[in-house]
Design an enzyme around this catalytic site. Structure first.
Site, PDB file in Angstrom:
ATOM      1  N   TYR A  29       1.140  -7.632  -1.443  1.00 52.06           N
ATOM      2  CA  TYR A  29       1.019  -7.663   0.016  1.00 52.06           C
ATOM      3  C   TYR A  29       0.961  -9.078   0.601  1.00 52.06           C
ATOM      4  O   TYR A  29       0.946  -9.234   1.815  1.00 52.06           O
ATOM      5  CB  TYR A  29      -0.211  -6.864   0.458  1.00 52.06           C
ATOM      6  CG  TYR A  29      -0.111  -5.405   0.070  1.00 52.06           C
ATOM      7  CD1 TYR A  29       0.869  -4.593   0.634  1.00 52.06           C
ATOM      8  CD2 TYR A  29      -0.959  -4.853  -0.883  1.00 52.06           C
ATOM      9  CE1 TYR A  29       0.993  -3.265   0.262  1.00 52.06           C
ATOM     10  CE2 TYR A  29      -0.851  -3.517  -1.258  1.00 52.06           C
ATOM     11  CZ  TYR A  29       0.136  -2.734  -0.680  1.00 52.06           C
ATOM     12  OH  TYR A  29       0.257  -1.425  -1.050  1.00 52.06           O
ATOM     13  N   ASN A  39       1.835   1.071  10.829  1.00 57.80           N
ATOM     14  CA  ASN A  39       1.839   0.982   9.374  1.00 57.80           C
ATOM     15  C   ASN A  39       0.813   2.012   8.901  1.00 57.80           C
ATOM     16  O   ASN A  39      -0.395   1.746   8.923  1.00 57.80           O
ATOM     17  CB  ASN A  39       1.468  -0.412   8.878  1.00 57.80           C
ATOM     18  CG  ASN A  39       1.532  -0.493   7.360  1.00 57.80           C
ATOM     19  OD1 ASN A  39       1.591   0.535   6.674  1.00 57.80           O
ATOM     20  ND2 ASN A  39       1.499  -1.704   6.821  1.00 57.80           N
ATOM     21  N   HIS A  66       2.346   8.608   3.118  1.00 59.94           N
ATOM     22  CA  HIS A  66       2.826   9.403   1.985  1.00 59.94           C
ATOM     23  C   HIS A  66       2.127  10.760   1.879  1.00 59.94           C
ATOM     24  O   HIS A  66       2.478  11.568   1.030  1.00 59.94           O
ATOM     25  CB  HIS A  66       2.607   8.637   0.674  1.00 59.94           C
ATOM     26  CG  HIS A  66       3.041   7.204   0.753  1.00 59.94           C
ATOM     27  ND1 HIS A  66       4.321   6.836   1.110  1.00 59.94           N
ATOM     28  CD2 HIS A  66       2.359   6.034   0.557  1.00 59.94           C
ATOM     29  CE1 HIS A  66       4.412   5.511   1.102  1.00 59.94           C
ATOM     30  NE2 HIS A  66       3.230   5.008   0.780  1.00 59.94           N
ATOM     31  N   ASP A  99       2.397  15.078  12.733  1.00 58.14           N
ATOM     32  CA  ASP A  99       2.351  15.994  13.878  1.00 58.14           C
ATOM     33  C   ASP A  99       1.882  15.280  15.140  1.00 58.14           C
ATOM     34  O   ASP A  99       2.418  15.509  16.227  1.00 58.14           O
ATOM     35  CB  ASP A  99       1.416  17.179  13.580  1.00 58.14           C
ATOM     36  CG  ASP A  99       2.042  18.178  12.608  1.00 58.14           C
ATOM     37  OD1 ASP A  99       3.275  18.127  12.403  1.00 58.14           O
ATOM     38  OD2 ASP A  99       1.295  19.009  12.060  1.00 58.14           O
ATOM     39  N   HIS A 156       6.130  -1.100   6.875  1.00 60.30           N
ATOM     40  CA  HIS A 156       5.378  -1.328   5.637  1.00 60.30           C
ATOM     41  C   HIS A 156       5.596  -2.776   5.238  1.00 60.30           C
ATOM     42  O   HIS A 156       6.734  -3.272   5.282  1.00 60.30           O
ATOM     43  CB  HIS A 156       5.857  -0.409   4.502  1.00 60.30           C
ATOM     44  CG  HIS A 156       5.627   1.039   4.801  1.00 60.30           C
ATOM     45  ND1 HIS A 156       4.417   1.661   4.578  1.00 60.30           N
ATOM     46  CD2 HIS A 156       6.447   1.978   5.329  1.00 60.30           C
ATOM     47  CE1 HIS A 156       4.510   2.936   4.956  1.00 60.30           C
ATOM     48  NE2 HIS A 156       5.726   3.142   5.413  1.00 60.30           N
ATOM     49  N   LEU A 157       4.537  -3.424   4.824  1.00 55.58           N
ATOM     50  CA  LEU A 157       4.648  -4.826   4.396  1.00 55.58           C
ATOM     51  C   LEU A 157       5.505  -4.944   3.142  1.00 55.58           C
ATOM     52  O   LEU A 157       6.352  -5.826   3.022  1.00 55.58           O
ATOM     53  CB  LEU A 157       3.249  -5.386   4.115  1.00 55.58           C
ATOM     54  CG  LEU A 157       2.353  -5.525   5.349  1.00 55.58           C
ATOM     55  CD1 LEU A 157       0.900  -5.363   4.956  1.00 55.58           C
ATOM     56  CD2 LEU A 157       2.590  -6.847   6.034  1.00 55.58           C
ATOM     57  N   SER A 158       5.250  -4.044   2.199  1.00 55.48           N
ATOM     58  CA  SER A 158       5.981  -4.081   0.927  1.00 55.48           C
ATOM     59  C   SER A 158       7.226  -3.206   1.023  1.00 55.48           C
ATOM     60  O   SER A 158       7.331  -2.354   1.918  1.00 55.48           O
ATOM     61  CB  SER A 158       5.073  -3.581  -0.207  1.00 55.48           C
ATOM     62  OG  SER A 158       4.738  -2.213  -0.005  1.00 55.48           O
ATOM     63  N   ARG A 186       5.589   6.631  -3.375  1.00 51.00           N
ATOM     64  CA  ARG A 186       5.616   5.815  -2.143  1.00 51.00           C
ATOM     65  C   ARG A 186       6.970   5.876  -1.449  1.00 51.00           C
ATOM     66  O   ARG A 186       7.153   5.353  -0.362  1.00 51.00           O
ATOM     67  CB  ARG A 186       5.293   4.353  -2.458  1.00 51.00           C
ATOM     68  CG  ARG A 186       3.885   4.140  -2.946  1.00 51.00           C
ATOM     69  CD  ARG A 186       3.598   2.661  -3.122  1.00 51.00           C
ATOM     70  NE  ARG A 186       2.479   2.497  -4.027  1.00 51.00           N
ATOM     71  CZ  ARG A 186       1.194   2.565  -3.652  1.00 51.00           C
ATOM     72  NH1 ARG A 186       0.879   2.749  -2.401  1.00 51.00           N
ATOM     73  NH2 ARG A 186       0.225   2.435  -4.545  1.00 51.00           N
TER      74      ARG A 186
HETATM   75  C1  DQA Z   1       1.917  -0.096   2.694  1.00 46.56           C
HETATM   76  C2  DQA Z   1       2.611   0.636   1.529  1.00 46.56           C
HETATM   77  C3  DQA Z   1       1.837   1.888   1.147  1.00 46.56           C
HETATM   78  O1  DQA Z   1       2.490   2.534   0.052  1.00 46.56           O
HETATM   79  C4  DQA Z   1       0.433   1.555   0.713  1.00 46.56           C
HETATM   80  O2  DQA Z   1      -0.286   2.730   0.470  1.00 46.56           O
HETATM   81  C5  DQA Z   1      -0.269   0.671   1.679  1.00 46.56           C
HETATM   82  C6  DQA Z   1       0.468  -0.393   2.354  1.00 46.56           C
HETATM   83  C7  DQA Z   1       2.610  -1.437   3.010  1.00 46.56           C
HETATM   84  O3  DQA Z   1       2.353  -1.958   4.085  1.00 46.56           O
HETATM   85  O4  DQA Z   1       3.376  -1.950   2.193  1.00 46.56           O
HETATM   86  O5  DQA Z   1      -1.477   0.766   1.838  1.00 46.56           O
HETATM   87  O6  DQA Z   1       1.979   0.717   3.847  1.00 46.56           O
END
Ligand code: DQA
Length: 145
Positions: free
Chosen positions: A24, A75, A81, A88, A101-103, A112
């Site tokens: 991250y 985010n 997931h 909803d 998502h950061l990653s 994921r």
């Molecule tokens: C996340 C990716 C998700 O899989 C993970 O559970 C996170 C961070 C991301 O920002 O990359 O908590 O949302």
């Protein structure tokens, strides 16, 4: 009238900078907030930036956004997931949603690689770290212009 953008962050994102930095990065949630404030300011949007570790709190905020915001950048972290309820709420909001998502979730564990939240999202940005939030705000600004 100034439009408000909600930027919502899910569980464990309060630990950014400390949590698995090899995935991250070293930016903190405060760094993310500053980048969002800058991007929102550039586009003349008011920013409501929040983080919660609790699914129900995030759902309450999405419901609040229905009447208080013009769009939602989210985010959802791990709830993306797992949470049909968050999906909803986002669908019920009737607002444009961009998921961040950061990653790069597609280079990670199989579980994921599916996000319920994506079903409510106009667009999804992942893998670009903090910059993804600024890009999402830029895209949202043109969606709600
Ligand atoms: C996340 C990716 C998700 O899989 C993970 O559970 C996170 C961070 C991301 O920002 O990359 O908590 O949302």
């Amino acid at each position: 009238m100034t439009k408000t953008l909600f930027v919502l962050n899910g569980p464990n994102l309060n630990l950014l900078g400390l949590r698995e930095p090899e995935i991250y990065g070293s930016d903190t949630l405060e760094d993310v907030r500053k980048a969002c404030a800058e991007a929102a300011g550039r586009h003349g949007l008011a920013l409501e930036f929040r983080q919660s570790n609790h699914e129900g709190v995030l759902i309450d905020w999405v419901q609040e956004a229905r009447t208080a915001a013009a769009g939602i950048v989210i985010n959802p972290a791990g709830f993306g997931h797992s949470s049909v309820a968050l999906l909803d709420a986002l669908l019920a909001s009737g607002l444009p949603v961009i998921e961040v998502h950061l990653s790069n979730i597609f280079r990670r564990d199989t579980f994921r690689q599916h996000s319920y939240v994506s079903l409510a999202a106009r667009g999804v940005i992942c893998g670009l770290g903090l910059k993804g939030y600024a890009l999402a705000i830029e895209a949202m600004a043109s969606l709600i212009a």
